[in-house]
Design a protein around this motif. Structure first.
Motif, short mmCIF file in Angstrom:
data_model
loop_
_atom_site.label_atom_id
_atom_site.label_comp_id
_atom_site.label_asym_id
_atom_site.label_seq_id
_atom_site.Cartn_x
_atom_site.Cartn_y
_atom_site.Cartn_z
N GLN A 112 -16.26 57.31 -104.21
CA GLN A 112 -17.19 57.47 -103.10
C GLN A 112 -16.61 58.29 -101.95
N ILE A 113 -15.30 58.47 -101.93
CA ILE A 113 -14.66 59.17 -100.81
C ILE A 113 -15.18 60.60 -100.62
N PRO A 114 -15.37 61.41 -101.68
CA PRO A 114 -15.93 62.75 -101.45
C PRO A 114 -17.32 62.71 -100.80
N LEU A 115 -18.13 61.73 -101.16
CA LEU A 115 -19.46 61.60 -100.56
C LEU A 115 -19.35 61.16 -99.11
N MET A 116 -18.41 60.26 -98.82
CA MET A 116 -18.18 59.83 -97.44
C MET A 116 -17.72 61.00 -96.58
N LEU A 117 -16.84 61.84 -97.13
CA LEU A 117 -16.38 63.03 -96.40
C LEU A 117 -17.56 63.94 -96.04
N ARG A 118 -18.48 64.13 -96.99
CA ARG A 118 -19.64 64.99 -96.74
C ARG A 118 -20.56 64.42 -95.67
N CYS A 119 -20.55 63.11 -95.50
CA CYS A 119 -21.40 62.45 -94.50
C CYS A 119 -20.76 62.44 -93.11
N GLY A 120 -19.51 62.89 -93.02
CA GLY A 120 -18.86 62.95 -91.72
C GLY A 120 -17.75 61.96 -91.50
N VAL A 121 -17.44 61.14 -92.50
CA VAL A 121 -16.31 60.21 -92.39
C VAL A 121 -15.04 61.03 -92.53
N GLU A 122 -14.05 60.77 -91.67
CA GLU A 122 -12.81 61.54 -91.76
C GLU A 122 -11.57 60.70 -92.00
N SER A 123 -11.66 59.38 -91.85
CA SER A 123 -10.52 58.53 -92.18
C SER A 123 -11.03 57.30 -92.92
N PHE A 124 -10.13 56.71 -93.71
CA PHE A 124 -10.52 55.65 -94.62
C PHE A 124 -9.49 54.54 -94.60
N ALA A 125 -9.95 53.31 -94.42
CA ALA A 125 -9.10 52.12 -94.55
C ALA A 125 -9.19 51.69 -96.00
N VAL A 126 -8.19 52.05 -96.79
CA VAL A 126 -8.23 51.86 -98.24
C VAL A 126 -7.35 50.68 -98.63
#
Length: 166
Positions: A112-126
């Motif tokens: 899902q990270i590539p889709l989140m990037l396209r929506c404007g998310v730039e950092s991720f708590a993984v």
């Protein structure tokens, strides 16, 4: 174990902490509070550089008059099948014009990270073990064809399946 990841790699010293009844930000940390707590805080002070977490059922447009006071908006993904945070991130970027950091928290999965990037998310708590392993190996899945534009448009015009390129 949760690690913060950006497109440039893992972040070593992230100051942000999501506050709960059990967890409070320390003296060298910055608090991320819920929407109601954030709105109460901005009503009582003129503090800037704040962080807020948006739950799936929250109305992200309530942040509109306060965006200049925010440094980080965390959008919550409580389960892999709850995609409302995709809409929150996209609204923050495209409609509300938020330029600060948007972070995905919760059930952040590698596909899902590539889709989140396209929506404007730039950092991720993984915290997902598979996602942590793949990100540490630089194995982020790609999306070759896009069906619609998003908050972060593709740089390759040919990647949009519906565009004619002559």
């Amino acid at each position: 174990m949760t690690k913060i990841w950006k497109e440039t790699g893992f972040v070593g010293d992230d100051p942000w902490v999501i506050e709960t009844e059990e967890t409070k930000a320390g003296s060298n940390e910055k608090a991320i509070v819920g929407l109601d707590a954030f709105l109460a805080k901005v009503a009582d002070s003129d503090e800037t550089g704040l962080g807020v977490v948006i739950a799936p059922a929250d109305d992200v447009t309530k942040l509109a008059p306060h965006l200049d006071r925010l440094a980080l908006v965390a959008v919550a993904f409580p389960a892999f099948n709850d995609g409302r945070a995709f809409s929150h991130a996209s609204l923050l970027r495209a409609r509300l014009g938020f330029t600060g950091e948007v972070r995905a928290v919760g059930d952040v999965l590698i596909d899902q990270i590539p889709l989140m990037l396209r929506c404007g998310v730039e950092s991720f708590a993984v915290s997902n073990a598979t996602a942590l392993k793949r990100l540490s190996e630089g194995r982020l899945p790609g999306i070759a064809v896009h069906y619609q534009p998003t908050a972060k448009p593709s740089t390759d015009a040919k990647s949009y399946s519906w565009r004619r390129v002559s």
